[in-house]
Design a protein around this motif. Structure first.
Motif, mmCIF file in Angstrom:
data_model
loop_
_atom_site.group_PDB
_atom_site.id
_atom_site.type_symbol
_atom_site.label_atom_id
_atom_site.label_comp_id
_atom_site.label_asym_id
_atom_site.label_seq_id
_atom_site.Cartn_x
_atom_site.Cartn_y
_atom_site.Cartn_z
ATOM 1 N N PRO A 1 32.268 32.849 30.579
ATOM 2 C CA PRO A 1 32.238 34.206 31.127
ATOM 3 C C PRO A 1 32.832 34.242 32.530
ATOM 4 O O PRO A 1 32.595 33.351 33.343
ATOM 5 N N LYS A 2 33.616 35.263 32.793
ATOM 6 C CA LYS A 2 34.261 35.410 34.094
ATOM 7 C C LYS A 2 33.420 36.235 35.054
ATOM 8 O O LYS A 2 33.748 36.350 36.225
ATOM 9 N N CYS A 3 32.348 36.847 34.529
ATOM 10 C CA CYS A 3 31.460 37.644 35.367
ATOM 11 C C CYS A 3 30.036 37.510 34.837
ATOM 12 O O CYS A 3 29.807 36.874 33.821
ATOM 13 N N LYS A 4 29.106 38.118 35.527
ATOM 14 C CA LYS A 4 27.718 38.106 35.082
ATOM 15 C C LYS A 4 27.563 39.069 33.903
ATOM 16 O O LYS A 4 28.310 40.033 33.776
ATOM 17 N N ALA A 5 26.561 38.813 33.068
ATOM 18 C CA ALA A 5 26.325 39.643 31.881
ATOM 19 C C ALA A 5 26.088 41.103 32.265
ATOM 20 O O ALA A 5 26.504 42.008 31.546
ATOM 21 N N CYS A 6 25.450 41.338 33.386
ATOM 22 C CA CYS A 6 25.153 42.714 33.793
ATOM 23 C C CYS A 6 26.415 43.512 34.126
ATOM 24 O O CYS A 6 26.415 44.736 34.057
ATOM 25 N N CYS A 7 27.506 42.820 34.459
ATOM 26 C CA CYS A 7 28.737 43.497 34.866
ATOM 27 C C CYS A 7 29.796 43.541 33.768
ATOM 28 O O CYS A 7 30.817 44.212 33.923
ATOM 29 N N ALA A 8 29.543 42.830 32.671
ATOM 30 C CA ALA A 8 30.528 42.768 31.591
ATOM 31 C C ALA A 8 30.473 44.017 30.717
ATOM 32 O O ALA A 8 29.414 44.590 30.502
ATOM 33 N N CYS A 9 31.598 44.445 30.261
ATOM 34 C CA CYS A 9 31.739 45.559 29.302
ATOM 35 C C CYS A 9 31.033 46.840 29.754
ATOM 36 O O CYS A 9 30.228 47.412 29.005
ATOM 37 N N PRO A 10 31.323 47.348 30.926
ATOM 38 C CA PRO A 10 30.616 48.541 31.407
ATOM 39 C C PRO A 10 30.849 49.782 30.544
ATOM 40 O O PRO A 10 29.945 50.610 30.396
ATOM 41 N N GLU A 11 32.036 49.886 29.918
ATOM 42 C CA GLU A 11 32.320 51.073 29.115
ATOM 43 C C GLU A 11 31.464 51.118 27.852
ATOM 44 O O GLU A 11 30.908 52.163 27.518
ATOM 45 N N THR A 12 31.311 49.992 27.157
ATOM 46 C CA THR A 12 30.477 49.993 25.953
ATOM 47 C C THR A 12 28.998 49.999 26.303
ATOM 48 O O THR A 12 28.185 50.575 25.577
ATOM 49 N N LYS A 13 28.662 49.404 27.432
ATOM 50 C CA LYS A 13 27.261 49.370 27.867
ATOM 51 C C LYS A 13 26.763 50.775 28.200
ATOM 52 O O LYS A 13 25.663 51.180 27.807
ATOM 53 N N ARG A 14 27.571 51.537 28.908
ATOM 54 C CA ARG A 14 27.199 52.894 29.324
ATOM 55 C C ARG A 14 26.954 53.795 28.109
ATOM 56 O O ARG A 14 25.942 54.486 28.024
ATOM 57 N N VAL A 15 27.872 53.754 27.150
ATOM 58 C CA VAL A 15 27.764 54.580 25.946
ATOM 59 C C VAL A 15 26.557 54.143 25.114
ATOM 60 O O VAL A 15 25.796 54.967 24.614
ATOM 61 N N ARG A 16 26.375 52.836 24.985
ATOM 62 C CA ARG A 16 25.241 52.302 24.224
ATOM 63 C C ARG A 16 23.913 52.720 24.843
ATOM 64 O O ARG A 16 23.024 53.213 24.155
ATOM 65 N N ASP A 17 23.788 52.554 26.150
ATOM 66 C CA ASP A 17 22.536 52.905 26.835
ATOM 67 C C ASP A 17 22.223 54.390 26.729
ATOM 68 O O ASP A 17 21.081 54.780 26.495
ATOM 69 N N ALA A 18 23.235 55.235 26.892
ATOM 70 C CA ALA A 18 23.026 56.682 26.783
ATOM 71 C C ALA A 18 22.554 57.055 25.382
ATOM 72 O O ALA A 18 21.640 57.876 25.223
ATOM 73 N N CYS A 19 23.147 56.443 24.378
ATOM 74 C CA CYS A 19 22.750 56.717 22.997
ATOM 75 C C CYS A 19 21.308 56.297 22.756
ATOM 76 O O CYS A 19 20.528 57.041 22.155
#
Length: 76
Positions: free
Chosen positions: A31-49
């Motif tokens: 991983p090039k970043c921490k898990a909390c910072c990876a894939c913000p676009e899919t994370k945001r949509v997933r969390d909102a849903c």
């Protein structure tokens, strides 16, 4: 003795072979970043849903986020 000696070796080989395809993929892409910072676009949509509809109604978005995390090198 020779037959019983080859059986455990065969078992070990089989288990190593089964694990081998997963191991290189994980070590090849760290991983090039921490898990909390990876894939913000899919994370945001997933969390909102999940907040609006409940986790059981968002399986496609959850799987999309997991796929993105795997592409980023996380073993999920």
């Amino acid at each position: 003795m020779g037959a019983s000696g080859s059986s455990p070796a065969s078992s070990v080989s089989a288990s190593v072979d089964a694990a081998a395809p997963d191991t290189p993929a994980v070590s090849a892409e760290k991983p090039k970043c921490k898990a909390c910072c990876a894939c913000p676009e899919t994370k945001r949509v997933r969390d909102a849903c999940i907040v609006e509809n409940g986790e059981e109604n968002c399986t496609k978005l959850i799987e999309d986020h997991k796929a993105c995390m795997r592409k980023m090198g996380f073993n999920i």
